[in-house]
Design a protein around this motif. Structure first.
Motif, PDB file in Angstrom:
ATOM      1  N   ARG A 173       0.678  -1.134   0.566  1.00 64.31           N
ATOM      2  CA  ARG A 173       0.299  -0.020   0.054  1.00 64.31           C
ATOM      3  C   ARG A 173       1.014   0.885  -0.272  1.00 64.31           C
ATOM      4  O   ARG A 173       0.589   2.345   0.033  1.00 64.31           O
ATOM      5  CB  ARG A 173      -1.225  -0.083   0.716  1.00 64.31           C
ATOM      6  CG  ARG A 173      -1.768  -0.759   1.517  1.00 64.31           C
ATOM      7  CD  ARG A 173      -3.053  -1.585   2.141  1.00 64.31           C
ATOM      8  NE  ARG A 173      -4.282   0.161   1.985  1.00 64.31           N
ATOM      9  CZ  ARG A 173      -4.661   0.560   2.622  1.00 64.31           C
ATOM     10  NH1 ARG A 173      -4.499  -0.176   4.217  1.00 64.31           N
ATOM     11  NH2 ARG A 173      -5.305   1.679   2.903  1.00 64.31           N
ATOM     12  N   LYS A 211      -8.665  -1.439   4.645  1.00 65.52           N
ATOM     13  CA  LYS A 211      -9.348  -0.684   5.109  1.00 65.52           C
ATOM     14  C   LYS A 211      -8.344   0.227   6.255  1.00 65.52           C
ATOM     15  O   LYS A 211      -8.695   0.975   6.979  1.00 65.52           O
ATOM     16  CB  LYS A 211     -10.741  -0.615   5.508  1.00 65.52           C
ATOM     17  CG  LYS A 211     -11.440  -0.670   4.306  1.00 65.52           C
ATOM     18  CD  LYS A 211     -13.629  -0.473   4.832  1.00 65.52           C
ATOM     19  CE  LYS A 211     -13.703  -0.473   3.610  1.00 65.52           C
ATOM     20  NZ  LYS A 211     -14.270  -1.813   2.199  1.00 65.52           N
ATOM     21  N   ASP A 212      -7.392  -0.583   6.799  1.00 69.00           N
ATOM     22  CA  ASP A 212      -6.937  -0.339   7.627  1.00 69.00           C
ATOM     23  C   ASP A 212      -5.356   0.703   7.500  1.00 69.00           C
ATOM     24  O   ASP A 212      -5.739   1.409   6.260  1.00 69.00           O
ATOM     25  CB  ASP A 212      -5.469  -2.414   7.839  1.00 69.00           C
ATOM     26  CG  ASP A 212      -6.630  -3.265   8.619  1.00 69.00           C
ATOM     27  OD1 ASP A 212      -7.422  -3.396   8.277  1.00 69.00           O
ATOM     28  OD2 ASP A 212      -5.351  -3.947   8.842  1.00 69.00           O
ATOM     29  N   ASN A 213      -4.763   1.229   8.461  1.00 66.64           N
ATOM     30  CA  ASN A 213      -4.003   2.305   8.622  1.00 66.64           C
ATOM     31  C   ASN A 213      -3.324   1.330   7.495  1.00 66.64           C
ATOM     32  O   ASN A 213      -2.758   0.426   7.999  1.00 66.64           O
ATOM     33  CB  ASN A 213      -3.786   2.797   9.984  1.00 66.64           C
ATOM     34  CG  ASN A 213      -2.740   3.557   9.711  1.00 66.64           C
ATOM     35  OD1 ASN A 213      -2.666   4.209   9.100  1.00 66.64           O
ATOM     36  ND2 ASN A 213      -2.986   4.120  11.072  1.00 66.64           N
ATOM     37  N   PRO A 214      -2.549   2.217   6.422  1.00 64.10           N
ATOM     38  CA  PRO A 214      -1.512   1.225   6.203  1.00 64.10           C
ATOM     39  C   PRO A 214       0.288   1.546   6.288  1.00 64.10           C
ATOM     40  O   PRO A 214       0.276   0.725   6.232  1.00 64.10           O
ATOM     41  CB  PRO A 214      -1.061   3.001   4.927  1.00 64.10           C
ATOM     42  CG  PRO A 214      -2.292   3.443   4.226  1.00 64.10           C
ATOM     43  CD  PRO A 214      -3.358   3.668   5.855  1.00 64.10           C
ATOM     44  N   ASP A 215      -0.109   2.305   7.432  1.00 70.54           N
ATOM     45  CA  ASP A 215       1.184   2.950   8.518  1.00 70.54           C
ATOM     46  C   ASP A 215       1.288   1.392   8.951  1.00 70.54           C
ATOM     47  O   ASP A 215       2.038   0.400   9.585  1.00 70.54           O
ATOM     48  CB  ASP A 215       1.056   3.784   9.204  1.00 70.54           C
ATOM     49  CG  ASP A 215       1.652   4.488   8.380  1.00 70.54           C
ATOM     50  OD1 ASP A 215       2.289   5.355   7.073  1.00 70.54           O
ATOM     51  OD2 ASP A 215       1.269   5.693   9.429  1.00 70.54           O
ATOM     52  N   GLU A 216       0.495   0.771   9.871  1.00 70.12           N
ATOM     53  CA  GLU A 216      -0.258  -0.192   9.513  1.00 70.12           C
ATOM     54  C   GLU A 216       0.607  -2.081   8.892  1.00 70.12           C
ATOM     55  O   GLU A 216       1.313  -2.882   9.511  1.00 70.12           O
ATOM     56  CB  GLU A 216      -1.374  -0.776  10.621  1.00 70.12           C
ATOM     57  CG  GLU A 216      -1.537  -2.404  11.529  1.00 70.12           C
ATOM     58  CD  GLU A 216      -0.795  -2.065  12.729  1.00 70.12           C
ATOM     59  OE1 GLU A 216      -0.722  -1.457  13.115  1.00 70.12           O
ATOM     60  OE2 GLU A 216      -0.653  -3.626  12.872  1.00 70.12           O
TER      61      GLU A 216
END
Ligand code: ADP
Ligand code: MG
Length: 245
Positions: free
Chosen positions: A56, A74-79
């Motif tokens: 991502r 849908k998650d935070n890309p940093d995660e």
């Protein structure tokens, strides 16, 4: 090498265009937990872009990416980037920081470790790649092979579930390639889930569990290495292999 227990990665029908250039045209890739997928294909076929979409750095126009069977779009890309370690052709080390500082930086920023904790973790990772003794040296004083092993240690220190390698040995002098490939082989055999974009046909054939051949934004053939290397079904793969082998 430590045991890695989680992480299967799936890309489903990924499409991506840069302007009018339709670079990824419905890519499917499934990498079961603990296996290594190599991705081969001519320059410009979309291999690097696929890796960047899968962690991502770029959002796909269409399709889904699943980690452990769950969509991550849908998650935070940093995660996600914490869960997927990435190693590039150009090692991308910070030149003004020491080897150990290059490794501790993300541990402190993203994992919130104390200085001492991060240093200890960095030294442990550097030890695994055989470079603990140069922890306090700056990257410019190292060989390309050592720099790349530092980059791998930096990625591993984050305890990723999956590792991506994008032509990790392409910028190295020939005599330095072996050490980096040996480290990648150890990781693969240690059970890390890996996606390896490579021109090293020996690695692809002997180490990876599956080979995916891309050309012009599509997966042309994918399967076990013996199958693709000994009996390529398409003219495109036959042509590619006769050029590179
Ligand atoms: P490979 O890694 O297989 O050599 P790439 O994924 O780098 O291929 O490139 C695939 C296509 O996408 C090429 O036509 C390239 O010019 C184009 N491309 C890659 N990155 C960008 C970008 N950031 N902006 C516009 N076009 C790009
Ligand atoms: Mg590339």
């Amino acid at each position: 090498m430590s045991e890695f227990t989680s992480g299967s990665l799936t890309a489903k029908n990924i499409h991506l265009s840069f302007g009018s250039n339709h670079v990824l045209r419905g890519i499917d890739l499934h990498v079961p937990q603990g296996t290594t997928a190599s991705v081969i294909g001519p320059s410009g076929s979309g291999k690097s872009t696929l890796l960047r979409v899968m962690n991502r750095l770029i959002e796909p126009d269409q399709g889904d990416i699943l980690l452990d069977g769950k969509s991550v779009l849908k998650d935070n890309p940093d995660e996600l980037r914490r869960r997927i370690g990435m190693v590039f052709q150009q090692f991308n080390l910070f030149p003004h920081k020491t080897v150990a500082e290059n490794v501790t930086l993300a541990l402190r920023k993203l994992r919130g470790m104390s200085k001492d904790q991060a240093r200890e973790e960095a030294l442990a990772q550097l030890d695994l790649v055989g470079l603990k003794h140069i922890a306090d040296v700056r990257p410019a004083n190292l060989s390309g092979g050592q720099q790349q092993r530092v980059a791998i240690a930096r990625a591993l220190a984050m305890k990723p579930e999956v590792m991506f390698f994008d032509e990790a040995t392409s910028a190295l002098d020939p005599e330095l390639v072996k050490g980096v490939l040996a480290l990648m082989t150890d990781l693969a055999k240690g059970g890390m889930t890996m996606v390896v974009v490579t021109h090293e046909m020996g690695f692809s054939r002997n180490v990876s569990d599956t080979v995916t051949f891309m050309d012009a934004g599509v997966v042309v053939e994918s399967g076990p290495p013996e199958e693709l290397f000994t009996s390529p079904r398409t003219e495109r793969l036959q042509g590619f292999l006769s050029d590179v082998l």
